[in-house]
Design an enzyme around this catalytic site. Structure first.
Site, PDB file in Angstrom:
ATOM      1  N   GLU A 115     -15.828  31.445  21.473  1.00  0.00           N
ATOM      2  CA  GLU A 115     -16.430  32.493  22.319  1.00  0.00           C
ATOM      3  C   GLU A 115     -17.525  31.926  23.212  1.00  0.00           C
ATOM      4  O   GLU A 115     -17.818  32.480  24.263  1.00  0.00           O
ATOM      5  CB  GLU A 115     -17.021  33.615  21.447  1.00  0.00           C
ATOM      6  CG  GLU A 115     -15.982  34.620  20.996  1.00  0.00           C
ATOM      7  CD  GLU A 115     -16.587  35.921  20.465  1.00  0.00           C
ATOM      8  OE1 GLU A 115     -15.808  36.853  20.232  1.00  0.00           O
ATOM      9  OE2 GLU A 115     -17.819  36.015  20.257  1.00  0.00           O
ATOM     10  N   HIS A 125       0.730  18.596   5.161  1.00  0.00           N
ATOM     11  CA  HIS A 125       2.150  18.859   4.932  1.00  0.00           C
ATOM     12  C   HIS A 125       2.685  19.913   5.907  1.00  0.00           C
ATOM     13  O   HIS A 125       3.748  20.481   5.688  1.00  0.00           O
ATOM     14  CB  HIS A 125       2.376  19.281   3.471  1.00  0.00           C
ATOM     15  CG  HIS A 125       1.991  18.188   2.519  1.00  0.00           C
ATOM     16  ND1 HIS A 125       2.906  17.375   1.898  1.00  0.00           N
ATOM     17  CD2 HIS A 125       0.769  17.742   2.133  1.00  0.00           C
ATOM     18  CE1 HIS A 125       2.262  16.480   1.152  1.00  0.00           C
ATOM     19  NE2 HIS A 125       0.967  16.685   1.280  1.00  0.00           N
ATOM     20  N   LYS A 179      -9.978  45.474  24.914  1.00  0.00           N
ATOM     21  CA  LYS A 179     -10.535  46.776  24.512  1.00  0.00           C
ATOM     22  C   LYS A 179     -10.236  47.836  25.563  1.00  0.00           C
ATOM     23  O   LYS A 179      -9.841  48.945  25.244  1.00  0.00           O
ATOM     24  CB  LYS A 179     -12.062  46.666  24.331  1.00  0.00           C
ATOM     25  CG  LYS A 179     -12.492  45.870  23.129  1.00  0.00           C
ATOM     26  CD  LYS A 179     -14.005  45.968  22.972  1.00  0.00           C
ATOM     27  CE  LYS A 179     -14.511  44.911  22.012  1.00  0.00           C
ATOM     28  NZ  LYS A 179     -15.961  44.755  22.063  1.00  0.00           N
TER      29      LYS A 179
HETATM   30  O1  PA5 Z   1     -20.275  36.980  18.792  1.00  0.00           O
HETATM   31  C1  PA5 Z   1     -20.200  38.126  19.191  1.00  0.00           C
HETATM   32  O2  PA5 Z   1     -21.111  38.646  19.849  1.00  0.00           O
HETATM   33  C2  PA5 Z   1     -19.014  39.002  18.855  1.00  0.00           C
HETATM   34  O3  PA5 Z   1     -18.025  38.319  18.190  1.00  0.00           O
HETATM   35  C3  PA5 Z   1     -19.454  40.158  17.994  1.00  0.00           C
HETATM   36  O4  PA5 Z   1     -20.047  39.657  16.828  1.00  0.00           O
HETATM   37  C4  PA5 Z   1     -18.291  41.063  17.620  1.00  0.00           C
HETATM   38  O5  PA5 Z   1     -17.600  41.468  18.769  1.00  0.00           O
HETATM   39  C5  PA5 Z   1     -18.788  42.293  16.883  1.00  0.00           C
HETATM   40  O6  PA5 Z   1     -19.687  43.006  17.684  1.00  0.00           O
HETATM   41  P1  PA5 Z   1     -20.648  44.091  17.072  1.00  0.00           P
HETATM   42  O7  PA5 Z   1     -21.539  43.428  16.087  1.00  0.00           O
HETATM   43  O8  PA5 Z   1     -21.401  44.636  18.243  1.00  0.00           O
HETATM   44  O9  PA5 Z   1     -19.789  45.139  16.410  1.00  0.00           O
END
Ligand code: PA5
Length: 443
Positions: free
Chosen positions: A285, A306, A420
């Protein structure tokens, strides 16, 4: 530090001169991190977090963990992405991937809200039948669909069993200090709340209440985890080409520029599996944007020798490996002697499994390097809270430095929103209408 970077198996693919040539870029990227002057710098709250955290909230968190340990057989942790991967990784790394099945005097910790699978929810509901449980719902935004759905279900289950008041005393909410529907809801219902600091994004939040509450419930020493992270924070704050995070970031960027588009995090212990998942989110990310970034992948050897081992040995040369190893033995198990020796294993009789596993690792390092795959080895001195705290901070800091070197903002995740929007449009969420009808036509 309990963590060292061993470059012996990377060196044939990256000379010291090449590393030195990249170092000024790494130093400039790190300077941006330290000066908090790069893109997304408002999200650098994790940088001094191991020492600069809310002591009062931390004391309250430990008290809540004690309460959960005393009144619950199970803790259901509800969250997705950075809201659950860190705590799950730490619990599995330090306790066991089978933590929930093992005999113990701490509650089982199950994770939910990290998918939209009805069967997964059904299974969890059946697992808590007849067992006292509490819920820790974690969402920084407070609006994420997956955890919101799971929270509805487990809240209803709590209210059915314990009544509204009893349920309220078993719900712990970790969310933004002020914003979001979850915060408003928690305040209205009187749930105990913990805070995700504004300046810490989900994937950098394992050492905040997000990770620390479930970790403490599992009986892990959170003081030692933070102390390890604080040690790494001090050591990695010293700039220079000997800085282990500088070297890791330099090697990653160097290999990427040489056409290695994939980094595989490898380990030799099944307890590393969820740490691999946490690492993939952290780097994926943070770096995968603007058409750039190493693709983070992972394996647990010798299991995956494996399966994917074949590809790594002799498939496309598109990857390098980062191998995490724990130096001190993690078990005392040994290969037993068998007088019949039908399997021909007596040459190993008495040998500790740990030594056999390490020999597999050494043999694989040589084989993969011979096969044209660079290997960076991260050596952790021991399997302990301190060492893991160091490793977590090392990865977070390296990720920030590496991301700036790559030329991206490591602290946003705009790409996550795309699915989303489509999903909400297909489900008819108000405000997400698709006036062109494109989605309906494609689907
Ligand atoms: O690293 C990030 O910001 C995302 O992966 C969030 O942790 C994830 O989308 C969950 O978001 P939230 O904590 O707002 O529900």
């Amino acid at each position: 530090m309990k963590l060292t970077v061993d470059e012996r198996f990377a060196r044939p693919f990256a000379s010291e001169d090449e590393i030195e040539a990249v170092m000024p870029e790494i130093a400039a990227a790190a300077a941006k991190v330290f000066a908090r002057s790069g893109e997304g710098a408002e999200m650098l709250g994790w940088l001094d977090l191991p020492e600069n955290y809310d002591r009062a909230e931390y004391a309250r968190l430990k008290e809540a963990a004690r309460r959960i340990r005393s009144d619950s057989e199970v803790l259901i942790v509800i969250g997705i992405g950075g809201s659950y991967l860190g705590s799950r990784a730490v619990i599995e790394f330090l306790k066991s991937p089978r933590y929930n099945e093992l005999k113990k005097d701490t509650p089982s910790v199950y994770f939910s809200g990290d998918n939209l699978s009805g069967s997964d929810l059904d299974e969890l509901l059946s697992l808590i039948e007849g067992r006292d449980f509490s819920v820790n719902v974690i969402s920084k935004s407070g609006t994420t669909t997956e955890p919101a759905v799971a929270f509805r279900i487990f809240r209803a289950e709590l209210e059915k069993r314990y009544g509204a008041e009893g349920a309220a005393s078993r719900i712990y909410v970790t969310t933004d200090a002020r914003k979001g529907t979850l915060k408003a809801f928690a305040d209205r219902a009187g749930y105990e709340t913990f805070t995700v600091p504004d300046s810490v994004g989900g994937r950098f939040s394992v050492l905040t209440s997000v990770g620390l509450l479930p970790i403490a419930v599992a009986g892990i020493d959170t003081d030692a985890l933070l102390a390890g992270a604080a040690c790494a924070m001090r050591e990695l704050a010293v700039p220079g080409s000997a800085n282990p995070a500088f070297r890791y970031a330099a090697l990653r960027n160097l290999f990427y520029r040489k056409g290695r588009k994939m980094e595989i995090l490898a380990g030799y212990e099944p307890f590393q599996l969820m740490l691999n998942e946490w690492w993939k989110q952290l780097f994926g990310e943070s770096e995968g944007k603007d058409g750039k970034g190493l693709y983070p992948s992972s394996v647990v050897f010798t299991t995956d020798l494996h399966s994917l081992g074949q590809y790594v040995q002799s498939g496309e040369r598109i990857m390098f490996e980062t191998v995490l190893t724990v130096d001190s033995p993690c078990s005392t198990a040994a290969v037993p002697y068998d007088p019949a020796d039908i399997d021909g294993l007596n040459f190993l009789a008495g040998a500790p499994l740990d030594a056999v596993n390490k020999a597999a690792m050494q043999g694989t390092l040589v084989a993969h390097a011979d096969g044209g795959v660079p290997n960076i080895v991260l050596r952790l001195a021991e399997r302990s809270e301190e060492a893991l705290g160091e490793l977590i901070y090392f990865f977070e800091f390296s990720c920030a430095v590496s991301g700036y070197t790559l030329g991206v903002n490591p602290f946003n995740q705009p790409g996550v929103e795309v699915y989303k929007r489509n999903m909400f449009s297909l489900l008819g969420k108000p405000g997400y209408e698709d006036p062109t009808g494109r989605l309906a036509k494609i689907i």
